[in-house]
Design an enzyme around this catalytic site. Sequence first.
Site, mmCIF file in Angstrom:
data_model
loop_
_atom_site.group_PDB
_atom_site.id
_atom_site.type_symbol
_atom_site.label_atom_id
_atom_site.label_comp_id
_atom_site.label_asym_id
_atom_site.label_seq_id
_atom_site.Cartn_x
_atom_site.Cartn_y
_atom_site.Cartn_z
ATOM 1 N N ASP A 23 26.039 38.934 80.768
ATOM 2 C CA ASP A 23 27.407 38.738 81.244
ATOM 3 C C ASP A 23 28.230 38.371 80.015
ATOM 4 O OD1 ASP A 23 29.823 37.879 82.268
ATOM 5 O OD2 ASP A 23 28.993 36.326 83.565
ATOM 6 N N ASP A 211 36.063 36.930 92.287
ATOM 7 C CA ASP A 211 35.644 36.465 90.957
ATOM 8 C C ASP A 211 36.830 35.933 90.168
ATOM 9 O OD1 ASP A 211 34.832 36.119 88.325
ATOM 10 O OD2 ASP A 211 33.662 37.972 88.239
HETATM 11 MG MG MG Z 1 32.876 36.145 84.531
#
Ligand code: MG
Length: 612
Positions: A23, A211
Amino acid sequence: MAKVSINLTTGSIQKEDIIVGIDLGTTNSLVAFINPDGDAKVINDAGKGVLVPSVVHFDQNGAVLVGNEAKDFLVSDPQNTIFSVKRLLGRSYQDVAKHQDYFSYKIIDDANDESLVKIKVGDAFYTPIDLSALILKELKARAAHALKTNVSRAVITVPAYFNDSQRQATRDAGKLAGLDVLRIVNEPTAASLAYGIGLNPEEEKTIAVYDLGGGTFDVSILKIQNGIFEVLSTNGNTFLGGDDFDRAIVDYWITQNQLKGEIPMQELRLMAEKAKKAFNHQNLFNEKIEDTFCSIDKQTFEKLITDKVEETIIACQNALNDAGISVSEIDEVIMVGGSTRTDLVKRRVAEFFKKEVNDTINPDEVVALGAALQADVLSGNRKDILLLDVTPLSLGIETMGGLMDTIIPRNSKVPTKAGRQYSTSVDGQVNMKIAVYQGERDLVKENRKLAEFTLKGIPAMPAGLPKVDINFLLNADGILTVQAIELRSGVKQEIDVKPTYGLKDEEVEQMLLDAVTHAKDDVAQRMIVEAKTEAEQMIYTTERFIQKNGSFLNEEETSKTLELVADLKTKAGGDDKDAILNAIDALNDFTRPFAERLMDEAVAQAMKGKNI
Ligand code: MG
Ligand code: ADP
């Protein structure tokens, strides 16, 4: 999962490289893998922590620090400390210039390539790709150290709204860091994988992934059935996140204390972040920077960020609209990103979706864990999962008169392949310009040009005879390959479309909005353009006819034809569609008998010469 294989010639056991999931965040980055039991685990190398702040520091001698050690220099050496580089990835200077105030370091126009932004540190220049590669290198080294194996392959995640250029830049950063990037995956897709939704083929669910990180926000509506994850729609803003909450507090303190630059921006920013986090378990924050009180209560904080939070709620509604579903059809809401720990965010999202949100997996780690699972899928360990994403804007090419001819419509699932056949419009045409556009409008000039190339070496043939197949291949990363092939000769040309600069979310939204508001105008405009194109073709054919076969016509016929052609030319110069069509009909009606007569003569001629 690491595979073990035996080398048959040497008899030695070889451990295959592990594939990690990364990520690469605006604020924090991290790496995860699948352990031998098949569980996704984040890497915490030598107790240095799971989250690696996406911060790079350069000292006077050019030595590089990445992560927490670099973060310490945000206050003491802001010009040489690069944060939020993901906001610059795949973007032009024009895209980000207006945000220069936000960056403590210097962003500049690349003198050689105006489409790219660069970062100046001392006398050195870095691209966002260089800097992202440094973060990826650190993650790679940590994974290799912790797992005691070489790490050379990875899956990297990006926000759902990243465009081609940003995805390509992410891929390039991976390459530069010595990683073979097997797949670029959307963050919400990874998050839902981490929650294991869809692993049971019987299960059919529609979920929302919300998110909110440090610098980006996106919400995605996913439909999961038969082990297939399908992104129904995405919405968001790559310039909205927890950083904005910090900035709201900073601005508040500046006003409250009438500060005029006495306290460095970065110092205020870090204190604001501390206050924001404190509000998850207390109602009042009160600290000092030197003699200045930095105090704020939770109620005030929530008032300051209300507009930003509401903006995310509107995006949720838009995503639902795009997916064509209502709130009641959402089975589950997944929370991703550090900023979803903010109380007001949780409350408002739960309120909007009318259900409790799902935040059982650490919102900082959930994307990396999902990326590791995706890596596992790619290494062939999980054949039951298939991932599908959608393309946010239509892709097509320019045809006669500047019209957009859509080849892959918006919201098509990727990977996808589509093509269409075209021909030349002029006799003996040997080159064909192919211009690729993205957007929903009927006229290409209203859309965004992605690329242009020329198919050369088409054998000279009468207009309309060459058969040129144009194929679009949109791969799973959202990168487009355009191929043009002339079927009679086999002449072929292919390009990968890497747009020179990115499109902001707001621009994508604006483009979609424009397409709706201008739909009526566009249809009228398209009809005029089509009429003009037809007129041009008609004029061309008629003039060529007279040139070649003038002897078949008498003087009066020739002059009347030329008169009608002149009239059509005049009409085609204007914008009156009906007048153009009438002029075409008039010319057509007058010349049709000649064409028939000519045909009869040609047949008779042919018959005469034939031996029976
Ligand atoms: Mg993120
Ligand atoms: P990104 O995906 O952009 O890298 P992250 O998911 O790591 O971002 O989230 C970083 C953001 O989360 C930062 O703005 C940080 O301040 C915020 N954050 C982290 N922990 C908390 C918390 N406990 N409360 C509120 N915000 C938090």
